[in-house]
Design a protein around this motif. Structure first.
Motif, PDB file in Angstrom:
ATOM      1  N   ARG A  57       0.849  -1.188   0.000  1.00 41.72           N
ATOM      2  CA  ARG A  57       0.000   0.000   0.000  1.00 41.72           C
ATOM      3  C   ARG A  57       0.882   1.234   0.000  1.00 41.72           C
ATOM      4  O   ARG A  57       2.068   1.172   0.332  1.00 41.72           O
ATOM      5  N   ALA A  81       1.223   7.272   3.788  1.00 44.63           N
ATOM      6  CA  ALA A  81       0.354   8.451   3.849  1.00 44.63           C
ATOM      7  C   ALA A  81       0.918   9.634   3.078  1.00 44.63           C
ATOM      8  O   ALA A  81       0.174  10.437   2.513  1.00 44.63           O
ATOM      9  N   ASP A  88      -7.903   6.834  -2.139  1.00 50.99           N
ATOM     10  CA  ASP A  88      -7.999   6.326  -0.766  1.00 50.99           C
ATOM     11  C   ASP A  88      -7.714   4.834  -0.676  1.00 50.99           C
ATOM     12  O   ASP A  88      -7.057   4.368   0.263  1.00 50.99           O
ATOM     13  N   LEU A  89      -8.205   4.056  -1.647  1.00 47.76           N
ATOM     14  CA  LEU A  89      -8.009   2.609  -1.598  1.00 47.76           C
ATOM     15  C   LEU A  89      -6.537   2.226  -1.640  1.00 47.76           C
ATOM     16  O   LEU A  89      -6.140   1.192  -1.100  1.00 47.76           O
ATOM     17  N   HIS A 125      -4.169   3.366  -0.060  1.00 46.16           N
ATOM     18  CA  HIS A 125      -3.519   3.514   1.238  1.00 46.16           C
ATOM     19  C   HIS A 125      -4.033   2.526   2.277  1.00 46.16           C
ATOM     20  O   HIS A 125      -3.595   2.554   3.429  1.00 46.16           O
ATOM     21  N   GLN A 126      -4.950   1.655   1.868  1.00 48.49           N
ATOM     22  CA  GLN A 126      -5.587   0.754   2.829  1.00 48.49           C
ATOM     23  C   GLN A 126      -4.947  -0.625   2.755  1.00 48.49           C
ATOM     24  O   GLN A 126      -5.094  -1.340   1.763  1.00 48.49           O
ATOM     25  N   GLY A 127      -4.230  -1.005   3.802  1.00 50.47           N
ATOM     26  CA  GLY A 127      -3.547  -2.291   3.816  1.00 50.47           C
ATOM     27  C   GLY A 127      -4.476  -3.437   4.186  1.00 50.47           C
ATOM     28  O   GLY A 127      -5.198  -3.364   5.179  1.00 50.47           O
ATOM     29  N   THR A 128      -4.471  -4.487   3.376  1.00 50.02           N
ATOM     30  CA  THR A 128      -5.250  -5.698   3.624  1.00 50.02           C
ATOM     31  C   THR A 128      -4.374  -6.897   3.309  1.00 50.02           C
ATOM     32  O   THR A 128      -3.772  -6.950   2.223  1.00 50.02           O
ATOM     33  N   ALA A 186      -3.039  -2.889  -2.421  1.00 48.42           N
ATOM     34  CA  ALA A 186      -3.927  -1.734  -2.346  1.00 48.42           C
ATOM     35  C   ALA A 186      -3.857  -0.910  -3.624  1.00 48.42           C
ATOM     36  O   ALA A 186      -4.870  -0.333  -4.056  1.00 48.42           O
ATOM     37  N   ASP A 234      -7.074   0.003  -5.939  1.00 49.44           N
ATOM     38  CA  ASP A 234      -7.387   1.383  -6.273  1.00 49.44           C
ATOM     39  C   ASP A 234      -7.474   1.571  -7.788  1.00 49.44           C
ATOM     40  O   ASP A 234      -8.398   2.216  -8.300  1.00 49.44           O
TER      41      ASP A 234
END
Length: 374
Positions: A185, A188, A201-202, A204-207, A212, A216
């Motif tokens: 990801r 920031a 935004d997607l 930056h979202q860790g899963t 990510a 995105d």
């Protein structure tokens, strides 16, 4: 994940004596997941490896006693003068590897007299990149939001970009296994600066098990483009139009038929369809299909001035240079990028001289041997 700290003032590594050497130096300073994001490919990375292997199989038959002297390197790209038959390829999120990001690399390109291609997903706005004074081409990813595409085009023109490069080989992002394993990801502080706030935004979202950046891109990119979309784009701008991501000669001919001024033979550096052929393998067929009606540039795998000569000898107008420039940026910021472009020029000058050519145009008359011919 963190981004690298500034390398300003770091002494140059004397062991870095060619573009390829920047890879090891960059790996030593980059976080492991950023290194993988920059240097990895899709799938089993078959196409990534094929690009390099195919270029290494291209042998150029040098000429002798031609009185070439010290070769000139200047040429024309996208209708404008360039000090080398090369441009800095579009690459996303350059502040991942150095805090100065796109501004530093564009400034180095300005100093070297070569075009710099600013990515839609750049981490510095196109206006700031153009303000460096570089000859900037804007690379367009086609977004689901057509109004945003129109806005990006207007901004690129207003900023003074001299050409538009539309990338056509990303209906979806390639499955990049390194990024999946790293759950990659963006930190920031690194954003898609050309897009409205919140549009990335997607990224930056860790899963776990998810890239990510791929998630995105899947939400943002239009997955079902057609030739009519390219024709519409041609009608919307007077800028020279380069179509990047072409491998099949039939597609090259279609691109020219809707008004492309140049075709970039590219497999996205092995980052999209894993199993696609090396770009240099397809270059002769694309050139035959275009038949002189547009410029043809080679992308993917270029690592040296000898590679530039190989592309010229096969008939290309020039090349795009990607990863080595990011590696150099990571190692020493603007100074690293300037050093890399200076090395590329020196390598090309030597290659032309040793091949008996006074300038890039004469390289197109050289005989080329590939594969079983050698």
């Amino acid at each position: 994940m963190s981004t690298p700290e500034s390398t300003a003032g770091r002494p140059a590594d004397d062991r870095v004596v060619c573009l390829a050497d920047f890879a090891g130096a960059a790996r030593a300073v980059l976080p492991a997941d950023v290194w993988d994001f920059v240097s990895g490919g899709s799938g089993a990375e078959t196409t990534l490896a094929a690009n390099r292997a195919a270029l290494d199989r291209v042998a150029v038959l040098p000429r002798v006693l031609r009185g070439a002297g010290v070769p000139r390197l200047d040429t024309m790209l996208a209708g404008r003068p360039a000090a080398l038959p090369a441009a800095v390829a579009p690459m996303a999120y350059q502040r991942l590897v150095h805090p100065d990001g796109e501004r530093a690399l564009a400034t180095a390109a300005r100093g070297a007299g070569v075009p710099y291609v600013a990515s839609t997903l750049g981490s510095c706005p196109v206006e700031e990149v153009a303000a460096t004074g570089a000859d900037v081409w804007f690379q367009l990813y086609w977004l689901r939001d057509r109004a945003l595409v129109v806005d990006l085009l207007a901004r690129a023109e207003e900023a003074g970009c001299s050409a538009l490069m539309v990338t056509v080989d990303v209906p979806v992002l390639g499955r990049r296994l390194r990024d999946l394993r790293n759950a990659f990801r963006l930190p920031a502080g690194v954003v898609a600066a050309n897009l409205p706030g919140g549009r990335d935004d997607l990224a930056h979202q860790g899963t776990p098990g998810v890239s990510a950046v791929a998630a995105d891109s899947g939400a943002a990119f239009a997955p079902a483009l057609t030739w009519s979309d390219l024709a519409w784009l041609r009608s919307e701008t007077r800028l020279p139009l380069l179509v990047k991501g072409v491998l099949d000669p039939r597609d090259a001919a279609l691109a020219v038929s809707v008004g492309a001024d140049a075709v970039v033979v590219s497999n996205h550096g092995g980052r999209q369809f894993d199993g696609a052929p090396a770009t240099v393998t397809m270059l002769p067929e694309v050139l035959a299909a275009v038949d002189g009606r547009a410029e043809v540039l080679l992308d993917s795998g270029v690592r040296s001035g000898t590679d530039v000569l190989r592309a010229l000898a096969l008939g290309a107008t020039g090349v795009l240079v990607g990863r080595p420039m990011l590696w150099a940026l990571a190692v020493d910021g603007r100074a690293g990028a300037e050093r890399a472009l200076s090395m590329l020029a020196e390598e090309l000058r030597d290659a032309l001289a040793l091949a008996g050519c006074a300038d890039p145009t004469e390289a197109r008359d050289l005989r080329v041997l590939t594969g079983g011919d050698r």
